[in-house]
Design an enzyme around this catalytic site. Sequence first.
Site, short mmCIF file in Angstrom:
data_model
loop_
_atom_site.label_atom_id
_atom_site.label_comp_id
_atom_site.label_asym_id
_atom_site.label_seq_id
_atom_site.Cartn_x
_atom_site.Cartn_y
_atom_site.Cartn_z
N LYS A 13 5.57 1.34 4.08
CA LYS A 13 6.15 2.46 3.73
C LYS A 13 5.25 3.37 4.45
CE LYS A 13 4.93 2.30 -0.78
NZ LYS A 13 4.41 0.66 -0.60
N ARG A 88 6.63 6.82 -8.41
CA ARG A 88 6.43 5.39 -8.80
C ARG A 88 6.76 4.83 -10.01
NH1 ARG A 88 2.29 4.01 -4.38
NH2 ARG A 88 1.40 2.20 -4.71
N ARG A 127 -4.19 -7.12 7.26
CA ARG A 127 -4.75 -5.57 7.32
C ARG A 127 -6.32 -5.54 6.96
NH1 ARG A 127 -2.10 -0.84 4.00
NH2 ARG A 127 -2.70 -2.21 2.06
N ARG A 139 -10.05 -1.26 2.19
CA ARG A 139 -9.70 -0.87 0.94
C ARG A 139 -9.90 -1.57 -0.30
NH1 ARG A 139 -3.37 1.32 1.16
NH2 ARG A 139 -3.58 0.47 -1.13
N ARG A 150 -1.21 -4.94 -8.47
CA ARG A 150 -0.52 -3.83 -7.67
C ARG A 150 1.11 -4.32 -7.88
NH1 ARG A 150 -3.91 -3.08 -2.44
NH2 ARG A 150 -1.97 -1.84 -1.60
P1 AP5 Z 1 1.89 -0.21 5.23
O1 AP5 Z 1 2.53 0.36 5.91
O2 AP5 Z 1 0.51 0.39 4.80
O3 AP5 Z 1 2.54 -0.60 3.79
P2 AP5 Z 1 2.58 0.26 2.70
O4 AP5 Z 1 3.92 -0.11 1.95
O5 AP5 Z 1 2.31 1.80 2.84
O6 AP5 Z 1 1.37 -0.44 1.79
P3 AP5 Z 1 0.07 0.11 0.80
O7 AP5 Z 1 -0.50 -1.12 0.57
O8 AP5 Z 1 -0.48 1.23 1.52
O9 AP5 Z 1 1.11 0.50 -0.22
P4 AP5 Z 1 0.65 0.68 -1.66
O10 AP5 Z 1 1.91 1.32 -2.39
O11 AP5 Z 1 0.06 -0.38 -2.47
O12 AP5 Z 1 -0.52 1.73 -1.54
P5 AP5 Z 1 -0.60 3.42 -2.05
O13 AP5 Z 1 -1.81 3.74 -1.05
O14 AP5 Z 1 0.46 4.21 -1.96
O15 AP5 Z 1 1.67 -1.76 5.68
C1 AP5 Z 1 0.93 -2.93 5.21
C2 AP5 Z 1 0.34 -3.73 6.37
O16 AP5 Z 1 1.60 -4.53 6.94
C3 AP5 Z 1 -0.11 -2.82 7.49
O17 AP5 Z 1 -1.21 -3.89 8.09
C4 AP5 Z 1 0.76 -2.81 8.77
O18 AP5 Z 1 0.23 -2.66 9.84
C5 AP5 Z 1 1.58 -4.08 8.32
N1 AP5 Z 1 3.09 -3.70 8.69
C6 AP5 Z 1 3.83 -2.77 8.44
N2 AP5 Z 1 5.30 -2.80 8.55
C7 AP5 Z 1 5.29 -4.05 9.00
C8 AP5 Z 1 6.37 -4.86 9.75
N3 AP5 Z 1 7.67 -4.39 9.60
N4 AP5 Z 1 6.12 -6.30 9.98
C9 AP5 Z 1 4.75 -6.69 10.00
N5 AP5 Z 1 3.62 -6.09 9.53
C10 AP5 Z 1 3.98 -4.77 9.21
O19 AP5 Z 1 -1.41 3.44 -3.43
C11 AP5 Z 1 -2.60 2.79 -3.78
C12 AP5 Z 1 -3.07 2.98 -4.99
O20 AP5 Z 1 -3.02 4.54 -5.42
C13 AP5 Z 1 -1.92 2.42 -6.22
O21 AP5 Z 1 -2.37 1.48 -6.50
C14 AP5 Z 1 -2.22 3.46 -7.37
O22 AP5 Z 1 -3.69 3.09 -7.97
C15 AP5 Z 1 -2.58 4.87 -6.66
N6 AP5 Z 1 -1.51 5.57 -6.43
C16 AP5 Z 1 -0.78 6.06 -5.23
N7 AP5 Z 1 0.38 6.73 -5.62
C17 AP5 Z 1 0.51 6.72 -7.22
C18 AP5 Z 1 1.52 7.51 -7.68
N8 AP5 Z 1 2.53 7.97 -7.25
N9 AP5 Z 1 1.18 7.17 -9.31
C19 AP5 Z 1 0.43 6.52 -9.79
N10 AP5 Z 1 -0.44 5.80 -8.96
C20 AP5 Z 1 -0.62 6.05 -7.47
#
Ligand code: AP5
Length: 192
Positions: A13, A88, A127, A139, A150
Amino acid sequence: MRLIFLGPPGAGKGTQAKLLTERYGIPQLSTGDMLRAAVAQATEVGKRAKAVMDAGQLVSDEIVNEIVSDRVDAPDCAKGFILDGYPRTVPQAIALDRMLETKGLKLDAVIELKVDEAALVRRMENRVAETVAAGGTVRSDDNPEAFRRRLTEYREKTAPLSDHYARIGQLKTVDGMAGVEAVTAEIEKILA
Ligand code: AP5
């Protein structure tokens, strides 16, 4: 253009949102990044969110709804935005529907990235390895235990959003297993 990226942790994402930001000149609104910034600055929200995030659980709907509503009012969102990691939960999606209606705004698309669970775990491990190699800070939720949590949170609370957006005809699904450029090309086809 106003978009939502849906998908499990590690689906890409953030990667895709960043690429589209450059292409369309609209900001990426990542609730994860906003919450991590609040934790780093030890704000009231950050203090409340830290333990929850470290455990791989979701922060309360109330907190994130407010953060997003305030952010959407900023001048750089006038031409649109990409929501990355929000909504979410179904209550967040309902709050977003109401918020957009109140602000007189409409969504253009909800894009769901589909990736196998085994690949998600490998991406998280990559990552971590890349961050360590670059001398950065890993992280606090990129470890096996928090990542499992997660994924469970995603399955239980976020996956039902696909049905929510499919029902209102806004859901588009993309194969997120492909390489980064191929995924971007698929998304651009949808948006064209
Ligand atoms: P990346 O692009 O970082 O993937 P992502 O889907 O953004 O993954 P995240 O781990 O950041 O998602 P998340 O939803 O758990 O975390 P968030 O910060 O939102 O890619 C991941 C890796 O894969 C990278 O190394 C990249 O290079 C690689 N990659 C990407 N595309 C690829 C491809 N096509 N092929 C191969 N490799 C690839 O949330 C963190 C925490 O915040 C949550 O757990 C929660 O506690 C809180 N939070 C955030 N939003 C909310 C909400 N709306 N409500 C409640 N709590 C929330």
